[in-house]
Design an enzyme around this catalytic site. Structure first.
Site, mmCIF file in Angstrom:
data_model
loop_
_atom_site.group_PDB
_atom_site.id
_atom_site.type_symbol
_atom_site.label_atom_id
_atom_site.label_comp_id
_atom_site.label_asym_id
_atom_site.label_seq_id
_atom_site.Cartn_x
_atom_site.Cartn_y
_atom_site.Cartn_z
ATOM 1 N N SER A 96 -7.140 38.005 5.670
ATOM 2 C CA SER A 96 -7.555 39.170 6.466
ATOM 3 C C SER A 96 -6.857 40.448 6.039
ATOM 4 O O SER A 96 -5.626 40.531 6.080
ATOM 5 C CB SER A 96 -7.219 38.957 7.947
ATOM 6 O OG SER A 96 -8.023 37.970 8.490
ATOM 7 N N HIS A 119 -13.138 40.429 5.620
ATOM 8 C CA HIS A 119 -13.415 39.406 4.600
ATOM 9 C C HIS A 119 -14.668 39.808 3.824
ATOM 10 O O HIS A 119 -15.781 39.664 4.320
ATOM 11 C CB HIS A 119 -13.617 38.033 5.253
ATOM 12 C CG HIS A 119 -12.354 37.450 5.807
ATOM 13 N ND1 HIS A 119 -11.611 36.524 5.111
ATOM 14 C CD2 HIS A 119 -11.699 37.682 6.959
ATOM 15 C CE1 HIS A 119 -10.544 36.204 5.833
ATOM 16 N NE2 HIS A 119 -10.575 36.888 6.956
ATOM 17 N N HIS A 147 -13.956 30.351 7.854
ATOM 18 C CA HIS A 147 -13.080 29.553 8.716
ATOM 19 C C HIS A 147 -13.918 28.514 9.433
ATOM 20 O O HIS A 147 -15.105 28.733 9.678
ATOM 21 C CB HIS A 147 -12.410 30.461 9.747
ATOM 22 C CG HIS A 147 -11.684 31.624 9.144
ATOM 23 N ND1 HIS A 147 -12.344 32.764 8.741
ATOM 24 C CD2 HIS A 147 -10.384 31.809 8.848
ATOM 25 C CE1 HIS A 147 -11.457 33.600 8.231
ATOM 26 N NE2 HIS A 147 -10.263 33.048 8.276
ATOM 27 N N TYR A 170 -13.729 27.828 12.494
ATOM 28 C CA TYR A 170 -14.148 28.313 13.826
ATOM 29 C C TYR A 170 -15.464 29.062 13.782
ATOM 30 O O TYR A 170 -16.113 29.282 14.799
ATOM 31 C CB TYR A 170 -13.052 29.166 14.492
ATOM 32 C CG TYR A 170 -12.714 30.458 13.772
ATOM 33 C CD1 TYR A 170 -13.595 31.539 13.747
ATOM 34 C CD2 TYR A 170 -11.495 30.592 13.110
ATOM 35 C CE1 TYR A 170 -13.280 32.710 13.094
ATOM 36 C CE2 TYR A 170 -11.169 31.766 12.451
ATOM 37 C CZ TYR A 170 -12.065 32.817 12.450
ATOM 38 O OH TYR A 170 -11.755 33.972 11.783
ATOM 39 N N GLU A 171 -15.892 29.471 12.587
ATOM 40 C CA GLU A 171 -17.190 30.155 12.480
ATOM 41 C C GLU A 171 -18.345 29.149 12.566
ATOM 42 O O GLU A 171 -19.506 29.540 12.559
ATOM 43 C CB GLU A 171 -17.265 30.941 11.165
ATOM 44 C CG GLU A 171 -16.270 32.099 11.107
ATOM 45 C CD GLU A 171 -16.330 32.862 9.790
ATOM 46 O OE1 GLU A 171 -17.327 33.534 9.531
ATOM 47 O OE2 GLU A 171 -15.350 32.771 9.013
ATOM 48 N N ALA A 178 -3.100 36.184 6.979
ATOM 49 C CA ALA A 178 -2.420 36.915 8.049
ATOM 50 C C ALA A 178 -2.132 35.871 9.123
ATOM 51 O O ALA A 178 -3.001 35.072 9.445
ATOM 52 C CB ALA A 178 -3.327 38.003 8.590
ATOM 53 N N MET A 195 -5.299 30.261 11.275
ATOM 54 C CA MET A 195 -6.541 29.480 11.379
ATOM 55 C C MET A 195 -7.128 29.162 10.004
ATOM 56 O O MET A 195 -8.329 28.924 9.876
ATOM 57 C CB MET A 195 -7.556 30.256 12.224
ATOM 58 C CG MET A 195 -7.024 30.674 13.587
ATOM 59 S SD MET A 195 -8.115 31.832 14.408
ATOM 60 C CE MET A 195 -7.054 32.429 15.740
ATOM 61 N N SER A 196 -6.297 29.199 8.985
ATOM 62 C CA SER A 196 -6.826 28.958 7.630
ATOM 63 C C SER A 196 -5.802 28.205 6.792
ATOM 64 O O SER A 196 -4.951 27.500 7.325
ATOM 65 C CB SER A 196 -7.154 30.304 6.973
ATOM 66 O OG SER A 196 -5.958 31.033 6.709
ATOM 67 N N ASN A 240 1.338 39.772 13.539
ATOM 68 C CA ASN A 240 1.691 39.981 14.955
ATOM 69 C C ASN A 240 2.670 38.890 15.357
ATOM 70 O O ASN A 240 2.715 37.836 14.738
ATOM 71 C CB ASN A 240 0.425 39.867 15.828
ATOM 72 C CG ASN A 240 -0.276 38.535 15.618
ATOM 73 O OD1 ASN A 240 -1.030 38.380 14.648
ATOM 74 N ND2 ASN A 240 -0.021 37.582 16.483
ATOM 75 N N HIS A 297 -7.579 41.296 17.035
ATOM 76 C CA HIS A 297 -7.856 41.238 15.594
ATOM 77 C C HIS A 297 -7.554 42.588 14.936
ATOM 78 O O HIS A 297 -7.173 42.648 13.773
ATOM 79 C CB HIS A 297 -9.311 40.818 15.353
ATOM 80 C CG HIS A 297 -9.634 40.595 13.898
ATOM 81 N ND1 HIS A 297 -8.980 39.651 13.126
ATOM 82 C CD2 HIS A 297 -10.513 41.210 13.068
ATOM 83 C CE1 HIS A 297 -9.453 39.699 11.884
ATOM 84 N NE2 HIS A 297 -10.387 40.625 11.816
HETATM 85 N N1 HPA Z 1 -2.523 33.143 15.977
HETATM 86 C C1 HPA Z 1 -3.410 32.498 15.195
HETATM 87 N N2 HPA Z 1 -3.924 33.035 14.107
HETATM 88 C C2 HPA Z 1 -3.535 34.265 13.770
HETATM 89 C C3 HPA Z 1 -2.610 34.997 14.524
HETATM 90 C C4 HPA Z 1 -2.075 34.394 15.701
HETATM 91 O O1 HPA Z 1 -1.253 34.968 16.428
HETATM 92 N N3 HPA Z 1 -2.454 36.192 13.904
HETATM 93 C C5 HPA Z 1 -3.235 36.173 12.794
HETATM 94 N N4 HPA Z 1 -3.895 35.012 12.702
#
Ligand code: HPA
Length: 293
Positions: free
Chosen positions: A42, A72, A100, A102-103, A130, A228-229, A252, A264
């Protein structure tokens, strides 16, 4: 077959990967033989702009799944990284963005591009993402080298019949993230005075961010980062015998750690903020890989 389903015929899957690998080979300039695959997470896709002799192709033309997620781009780029007056640089294949699970994609679909790039000759795979910072002492903007992962996606990209042409049924995962490549990354970071921490990445399904309780659980399990990747891609790269280097940008602090809700936008904003440093580090690592790959 729906995207979320898996191939129950191993040779079908192998054929699909082979087709993509052949499409990659057809796209490459005459004589090109990249040995490094780079997956940019990301907001980090702009490393493609740092390549020389670059040439791109849309994922759709390679049979790669396309991501709908902001940040992306969905292009595979061939080029030379770390080219200078004194060095020809190193050939890479670079993915600007990934899909991903989740998509709605199966993990088999998620990892098809990585499998295809390895089959096309990339025996080193550099995975970036990220991630949320879970470990004590991590701050937004930190760059972290992955030293291991926790697969908490509740699934594996290797689920289903195994095709031995990819690798063994029960692949070893003792050293997913190559120790030599990690040492190189650490040396480069030290030379460039870039702070590079090391950590364990927990891969979750998402797409919702974690609850504060889940974050406490993850910390208890030994995670420093959450995302998530990356995990499925690292698994298939190792399954095929490729070496893996993993790097996270802490976009974050994970939920409940900063008192702020997650978004996001924050993820992509932080990636934008550290982009220059991230690119410098990646380029430095590529310069070292000129002689290693
Ligand atoms: N959690 C899960 N996936 C993420 C996060 C998070 O805080 N930040 C960026 N991808």
């Amino acid at each position: 077959m729906s995207r979320a389903e898996i191939h129950h015929d191993a040779s079908d899957l192998f054929a699909a990967v082979k087709r993509s690998a052949e499409q990659i080979a057809a796209f490459l300039p005459e004589g090109a033989a990249p040995k490094i695959a780079l997956v940019l997470g990301s907001g980090l896709g702009s490393y493609a702009d740092a390549l020389s002799d670059a040439k791109g192709i849309d994922y759709a033309e390679l049979g790669f799944p396309r991501s709908g997620v902001v940040g992306h781009a969905g292009r595979l780029v061939y080029g030379r990284a770390a080219k200078s007056e004194t060095s020809p640089g190193v050939e890479v294949l670079l993915m600007q963005g990934r899909v991903h699970t989740y998509e709605g994609h199966s993990l088999q679909t998620v990892v098809l591009p990585v499998r295809a790039m390895v089959m096309a000759g990339c025996k080193t795979v550099v995975l970036t993402n990220a991630a949320g910072g879970v470990g004590a002492g991590l701050e937004a903007g930190d760059l972290v080298l992955l030293r291991d992962h926790l697969n908490l996606m509740g699934d594996s990209p290797l689920r289903g019949p195994n095709d031995d042409r990819f690798g063994p049924r029960f692949p070893d995962m003792t050293e997913v993230y190559d120790a030599k490549l990690r040492a190189v990354a650490e040396q480069v970071a030290a030379k460039l005075s870039i702070r590079l921490k090391s950590g364990v990445y927990a891969g979750l399904l998402g797409p919702q961010y974690e609850t504060p309780s889940e974050v406490r659980m993850l910390r208890g399990l030994g995670a420093d980062l959450v995302g998530m990747s990356t995990v499925p891609e690292a698994i298939v790269a190792r399954h095929m015998g490729a070496k893996v280097l993993g790097m996270s940008c802490v976009s974050n602090l994970a939920a409940g750690m900063s008192g702020q809700p997650l978004s996001h936008e924050e993820v992509t904003e932080t990636a934008n903020r550290v982009r220059a440093t991230f690119i410098k580090l990646l380029d430095g690592i590529m310069a070292e890989l000129v002689s290693l790959c």
